[in-house]
Design a protein around this motif. Structure first.
Motif, PDB file in Angstrom:
ATOM      1  N   ASN A  26     -34.057  34.046 134.335  1.00 25.06           N
ATOM      2  CA  ASN A  26     -34.008  32.430 134.710  1.00 25.06           C
ATOM      3  C   ASN A  26     -34.163  31.987 136.269  1.00 25.06           C
ATOM      4  OD1 ASN A  26     -33.774  31.790 132.073  1.00 25.06           O
ATOM      5  ND2 ASN A  26     -31.676  31.546 132.071  1.00 25.06           N
ATOM      6  N   ASP A  27     -33.751  33.064 137.164  1.00 25.28           N
ATOM      7  CA  ASP A  27     -33.860  33.019 138.330  1.00 25.28           C
ATOM      8  C   ASP A  27     -35.366  33.180 138.777  1.00 25.28           C
ATOM      9  OD1 ASP A  27     -31.122  32.473 138.605  1.00 25.28           O
ATOM     10  OD2 ASP A  27     -30.808  34.509 139.387  1.00 25.28           O
ATOM     11  N   LEU A  28     -35.880  34.237 138.233  1.00 30.07           N
ATOM     12  CA  LEU A  28     -37.352  34.464 138.487  1.00 30.07           C
ATOM     13  C   LEU A  28     -38.113  33.371 138.007  1.00 30.07           C
ATOM     14  CD1 LEU A  28     -39.550  36.759 139.296  1.00 30.07           C
ATOM     15  CD2 LEU A  28     -39.655  37.160 136.836  1.00 30.07           C
ATOM     16  N   LEU A  29     -38.132  32.745 136.866  1.00 34.09           N
ATOM     17  CA  LEU A  29     -38.809  31.546 136.325  1.00 34.09           C
ATOM     18  C   LEU A  29     -38.665  30.559 137.149  1.00 34.09           C
ATOM     19  CD1 LEU A  29     -38.355  32.147 132.574  1.00 34.09           C
ATOM     20  CD2 LEU A  29     -40.451  33.026 133.726  1.00 34.09           C
ATOM     21  N   ASN A  30     -37.508  30.184 137.660  1.00 36.38           N
ATOM     22  CA  ASN A  30     -37.209  29.119 138.333  1.00 36.38           C
ATOM     23  C   ASN A  30     -37.811  29.163 139.898  1.00 36.38           C
ATOM     24  OD1 ASN A  30     -35.810  27.589 136.462  1.00 36.38           O
ATOM     25  ND2 ASN A  30     -33.766  28.349 137.051  1.00 36.38           N
ATOM     26  N   LYS A  31     -37.733  30.487 140.352  1.00 36.39           N
ATOM     27  CA  LYS A  31     -38.328  30.773 141.675  1.00 36.39           C
ATOM     28  C   LYS A  31     -39.822  30.665 141.876  1.00 36.39           C
ATOM     29  CE  LYS A  31     -38.287  34.455 145.240  1.00 36.39           C
ATOM     30  NZ  LYS A  31     -37.832  35.688 145.477  1.00 36.39           N
ATOM     31  N   LYS A  32     -40.453  31.197 140.577  1.00 34.98           N
ATOM     32  CA  LYS A  32     -41.807  31.188 140.742  1.00 34.98           C
ATOM     33  C   LYS A  32     -42.488  29.905 140.029  1.00 34.98           C
ATOM     34  CE  LYS A  32     -42.630  35.327 142.005  1.00 34.98           C
ATOM     35  NZ  LYS A  32     -43.328  35.790 143.199  1.00 34.98           N
ATOM     36  N   GLY A  33     -41.434  28.857 139.339  1.00 34.91           N
ATOM     37  CA  GLY A  33     -41.962  27.813 138.517  1.00 34.91           C
ATOM     38  C   GLY A  33     -42.889  28.311 137.317  1.00 34.91           C
ATOM     39  N   LEU A  34     -42.311  29.187 136.419  1.00 36.23           N
ATOM     40  CA  LEU A  34     -42.970  29.634 135.539  1.00 36.23           C
ATOM     41  C   LEU A  34     -42.397  29.006 134.112  1.00 36.23           C
ATOM     42  CD1 LEU A  34     -43.438  33.322 136.744  1.00 36.23           C
ATOM     43  CD2 LEU A  34     -45.109  31.583 136.686  1.00 36.23           C
ATOM     44  N   SER A  35     -42.882  29.286 133.151  1.00 33.71           N
ATOM     45  CA  SER A  35     -42.831  28.610 131.809  1.00 33.71           C
ATOM     46  C   SER A  35     -42.010  29.655 130.931  1.00 33.71           C
ATOM     47  CB  SER A  35     -44.063  28.366 131.009  1.00 33.71           C
ATOM     48  OG  SER A  35     -44.731  29.811 130.685  1.00 33.71           O
ATOM     49  N   ASN A  36     -41.497  29.244 129.685  1.00 35.74           N
ATOM     50  CA  ASN A  36     -40.586  30.173 128.883  1.00 35.74           C
ATOM     51  C   ASN A  36     -41.808  31.119 128.295  1.00 35.74           C
ATOM     52  OD1 ASN A  36     -38.317  28.884 129.429  1.00 35.74           O
ATOM     53  ND2 ASN A  36     -38.532  27.716 127.582  1.00 35.74           N
ATOM     54  N   ARG A  37     -43.080  30.687 128.304  1.00 37.74           N
ATOM     55  CA  ARG A  37     -44.139  31.522 127.668  1.00 37.74           C
ATOM     56  C   ARG A  37     -44.177  32.697 128.684  1.00 37.74           C
ATOM     57  NH1 ARG A  37     -49.845  30.233 125.493  1.00 37.74           N
ATOM     58  NH2 ARG A  37     -50.523  32.302 125.244  1.00 37.74           N
ATOM     59  N   ALA A  38     -43.982  32.852 129.954  1.00 35.38           N
ATOM     60  CA  ALA A  38     -44.126  33.897 130.706  1.00 35.38           C
ATOM     61  C   ALA A  38     -42.657  35.066 130.591  1.00 35.38           C
ATOM     62  CB  ALA A  38     -43.946  33.414 132.511  1.00 35.38           C
TER      63      ALA A  38
END
Length: 76
Positions: A26-38
């Motif tokens: 979750n931290d990675l996704l939020n930091k990079k602005g990525l989707s749940n698909r990633a």
């Protein structure tokens, strides 16, 4: 059946992610602005890596390797 064809829910039946693993993703996704698909792609790759290591659980190491291997995709 390969992990790429497994329904998302099936990936977690034998080994759900730990709270720490989920926070890391979750931290990675939020930091990079990525989707749940990633996130799903990383989890599928981590599951495959864990399978190749003959681990019944998705390991912290397999998640880190999956993130690293997927880094080209994640930087886009």
């Amino acid at each position: 059946m390969t992990n790429s064809l497994q329904p998302y829910e099936v990936l977690f039946k034998p080994s759900p992610l730990t709270g720490e693993q989920q926070r890391t993703l979750n931290d990675l996704l939020n930091k990079k602005g990525l989707s749940n698909r990633a996130q799903i792609k990383i989890i599928r790759l981590a599951r495959t890596i864990s399978d190749l290591e003959r681990s019944h659980r998705i390991t912290d190491q397999s998640i880190l390797v999956a993130i690293h291997l997927n880094s080209g995709t994640l930087q886009r």
